[in-house]
Design an enzyme around this catalytic site. Structure first.
Site, mmCIF file in Angstrom:
data_model
loop_
_atom_site.group_PDB
_atom_site.id
_atom_site.type_symbol
_atom_site.label_atom_id
_atom_site.label_comp_id
_atom_site.label_asym_id
_atom_site.label_seq_id
_atom_site.Cartn_x
_atom_site.Cartn_y
_atom_site.Cartn_z
ATOM 1 N N ARG A 53 0.852 -1.201 0.000
ATOM 2 C CA ARG A 53 0.000 0.000 0.000
ATOM 3 C C ARG A 53 0.878 1.238 0.000
ATOM 4 O O ARG A 53 0.578 2.242 -0.644
ATOM 5 C CB ARG A 53 -0.956 0.013 1.203
ATOM 6 C CG ARG A 53 -1.667 1.351 1.388
ATOM 7 C CD ARG A 53 -2.984 1.285 2.155
ATOM 8 N NE ARG A 53 -2.974 0.385 3.280
ATOM 9 C CZ ARG A 53 -2.377 0.622 4.462
ATOM 10 N NH1 ARG A 53 -1.724 1.758 4.657
ATOM 11 N NH2 ARG A 53 -2.429 -0.266 5.433
ATOM 12 N N TYR A 105 -16.063 17.348 -15.447
ATOM 13 C CA TYR A 105 -16.472 15.950 -15.453
ATOM 14 C C TYR A 105 -17.551 15.740 -14.387
ATOM 15 O O TYR A 105 -17.428 16.267 -13.273
ATOM 16 C CB TYR A 105 -15.232 15.096 -15.162
ATOM 17 C CG TYR A 105 -15.536 13.629 -15.046
ATOM 18 C CD1 TYR A 105 -15.883 12.876 -16.160
ATOM 19 C CD2 TYR A 105 -15.467 12.977 -13.815
ATOM 20 C CE1 TYR A 105 -16.170 11.531 -16.044
ATOM 21 C CE2 TYR A 105 -15.746 11.630 -13.697
ATOM 22 C CZ TYR A 105 -16.107 10.915 -14.820
ATOM 23 O OH TYR A 105 -16.388 9.590 -14.691
ATOM 24 N N ASP A 177 -7.087 19.327 -14.232
ATOM 25 C CA ASP A 177 -7.457 17.998 -14.726
ATOM 26 C C ASP A 177 -7.077 17.970 -16.208
ATOM 27 O O ASP A 177 -7.710 18.621 -17.036
ATOM 28 C CB ASP A 177 -8.960 17.761 -14.524
ATOM 29 C CG ASP A 177 -9.387 16.357 -14.940
ATOM 30 O OD1 ASP A 177 -8.700 15.748 -15.787
ATOM 31 O OD2 ASP A 177 -10.419 15.875 -14.430
ATOM 32 N N LYS A 202 -8.616 6.885 -19.258
ATOM 33 C CA LYS A 202 -8.896 7.458 -20.572
ATOM 34 C C LYS A 202 -7.695 7.327 -21.514
ATOM 35 O O LYS A 202 -7.257 6.229 -21.747
ATOM 36 C CB LYS A 202 -9.354 8.909 -20.400
ATOM 37 C CG LYS A 202 -10.393 9.095 -19.270
ATOM 38 C CD LYS A 202 -11.687 8.334 -19.496
ATOM 39 C CE LYS A 202 -12.592 8.287 -18.268
ATOM 40 N NZ LYS A 202 -12.906 9.588 -17.667
HETATM 41 C C1 LIG Z 1 -13.174 10.017 -16.393
HETATM 42 C C2 LIG Z 1 -12.729 11.319 -15.915
HETATM 43 C C3 LIG Z 1 -12.431 11.519 -14.557
HETATM 44 C C4 LIG Z 1 -12.614 10.446 -13.502
HETATM 45 O O1 LIG Z 1 -11.813 9.349 -13.737
HETATM 46 P P1 LIG Z 1 -12.203 7.844 -13.291
HETATM 47 O O2 LIG Z 1 -10.976 7.091 -13.688
HETATM 48 O O3 LIG Z 1 -13.426 7.454 -14.045
HETATM 49 O O4 LIG Z 1 -12.429 7.874 -11.827
HETATM 50 C C5 LIG Z 1 -11.985 12.764 -14.170
HETATM 51 N N1 LIG Z 1 -11.853 13.769 -15.052
HETATM 52 C C6 LIG Z 1 -12.130 13.619 -16.355
HETATM 53 C C7 LIG Z 1 -11.959 14.767 -17.280
HETATM 54 C C8 LIG Z 1 -12.582 12.396 -16.828
HETATM 55 O O5 LIG Z 1 -12.881 12.253 -18.132
#
Ligand SMILES: *Cc1c(COP(=O)(O)O)cnc(C)c1O
Length: 385
Positions: A53, A105, A177, A202
């Protein structure tokens, strides 16, 4: 392996954070599928590891690789993108104020408003393409500015350097982000951000086969605090996931080039279509922030958002008729996806906020994959026509 800081992106993508296994020469970093590590005597560990962890060699390689790709000093990985977002919010305490970009998001919106607001974090939503409105939103107790650019799903492009300047007037941390761009297209730390957040699910993962998140920072103090939260909350990815993400980043630059190329062609095709009211793609000269996109991004990405002429009926028909585009949430994988934000990804955003942002019934979001673009365009032609 030591990779020179000036090495090109592709070289870093393939080599940074990894060296052949000293015991066997294995070129790929092994999956160190272990929870614990044998000690020589109580408290005297063999290498750098005592419990997975806290740290694991496969994870360490991924963290170093991602840090190199963002041009940052430290990387941290999480079990999901929202777990990474949550870790940033745990740097705050009750009474602190956050300025949040208004078009984010859906899951980001949810964790800010429905988890952390209840713990006493104050939130102001602001349209960050409006610099005066952003300045006005800052308070003396503003500790964090959270930016997503391009935004999701309306693909507004926010000037990171200008926002960072505003945040610094109150000594607030700036988190960006960077999921929609991936480190190949945009590096927010270079524009004044303190923290870069990614959903590895993604583009970085790129194959729609794993959930993960990451944070990249330069500042040692922020890193130390985040590392403590990572250890204390334990929202770390599994070791096999780390291996998969490490494999995926090796082809990020090649995939992203094709995503951008295909998306540009799809956007141009849709913009000329008489059944399409409006196309939003940062690479189109018609995009309101095209100049900012050209300044801070090295390519315009694989996401295209359109307003169809008509309403829910027209959207539904398109989404039910496509054959190559898959009707699914998520984005950034090799396969093309299509979705309806108002009903799917952004259903958790309150209806009045959705209306204000333009997340309407005729809005459709496309994640353009890396298939042959002629097939993608033919698929859309059948679905809209
Ligand atoms: C999908 C996404 C997230 C969250 O990610 P997860 O891996 O689904 O928890 C955050 N920000 C953006 C822009 C995203 O497309």
């Amino acid at each position: 392996m030591h990779i020179d800081e000036n090495a090109g992106f592709g070289t870093k993508a393939i080599h940074a954070g990894q060296s052949p296994d000293p015991a066997t020469g294995a070129i790929c970093t092994p999956i160190y599928q272990t929870s614990t590590y044998v000690q020589k005597s109580p408290g005297v560990i063999v290498g750098e590891y005592d419990y997975s962890r806290a740290a694991n060699p496969t994870r360490t390689a991924l963290e170093a690789n991602l840090a190199a790709l963002e041009g940052g000093r430290h990387g941290l990985v999480y079990s999901s993108g929202v777990a990474a977002t949550g870790a940033v919010l745990h740097l705050l305490k009750a009474g602190d104020h956050v300025v949040l970009c208004d078009d984010v998001y859906g899951g980001t919106n949810r964790i800010f408003h429905r988890v952390f607001q209840q713990l006493g974090i104050d939130i102001t939503l602001v349209d960050m393409t409006d610099h005066d409105a952003t300045k006005a939103a800052m308070r003396d107790n503003t500790k964090l500015m959270w930016i997503e650019t391009p935004t999701n799903p309306t693909l507004k492009v926010i000037d990171i350097a200008a926002m960072a300047e505003i945040a610094k007037t109150k000594n607030a941390m700036v988190a960006v982000d960077n999921t929609f761009c991936s480190p190949y297209l945009q590096n927010p730390l270079q524009h004044g951000a303190d923290i870069v957040c990614h959903s590895l699910t993604k583009y970085l993962g790129g194959h729609s086969d794993g959930i993960g998140g990451a944070l990249i920072v330069n500042d040692d103090e922020i890193h130390k605090n985040l590392k403590f939260i990572q250890l204390s909350e334990g929202a770390v990815p599994g070791i096999q996931e780390c291996f998969l993400f490490l494999r995926s980043t090796k082809t990020l630059h090649v995939r992203m080039d094709r995503h951008c190329e295909n998306a540009a062609k799809v956007a141009a095709y849709l913009e000329a279509h008489d059944k399409v009211e409006r196309v939003i793609y940062p690479g189109l000269p018609s995009h309101p922030q095209h100049a900012i996109a050209a300044k801070q991004m090295r390519g315009f990405g694989g996401m295209v958002t359109i307003y169809l002429k008509g309403g829910l009926g027209e959207s539904r028909k398109m989404l039910e008729t496509v054959k190559i585009f898959a009707l699914a949430e998520s984005l950034g994988g090799v396969e093309s996806l299509i979705e309806h934000p108002a009903i799917m990804t952004h259903a958790s955003v309150p209806a009045d906020q959705r209306a204000k942002l333009g997340i309407a019934d005729n809005l459709v979001r496309l994640s353009v994959g890396i298939e042959d673009v002629n097939d993608l365009i033919a698929d859309l032609e059948t679905a809209i026509g």
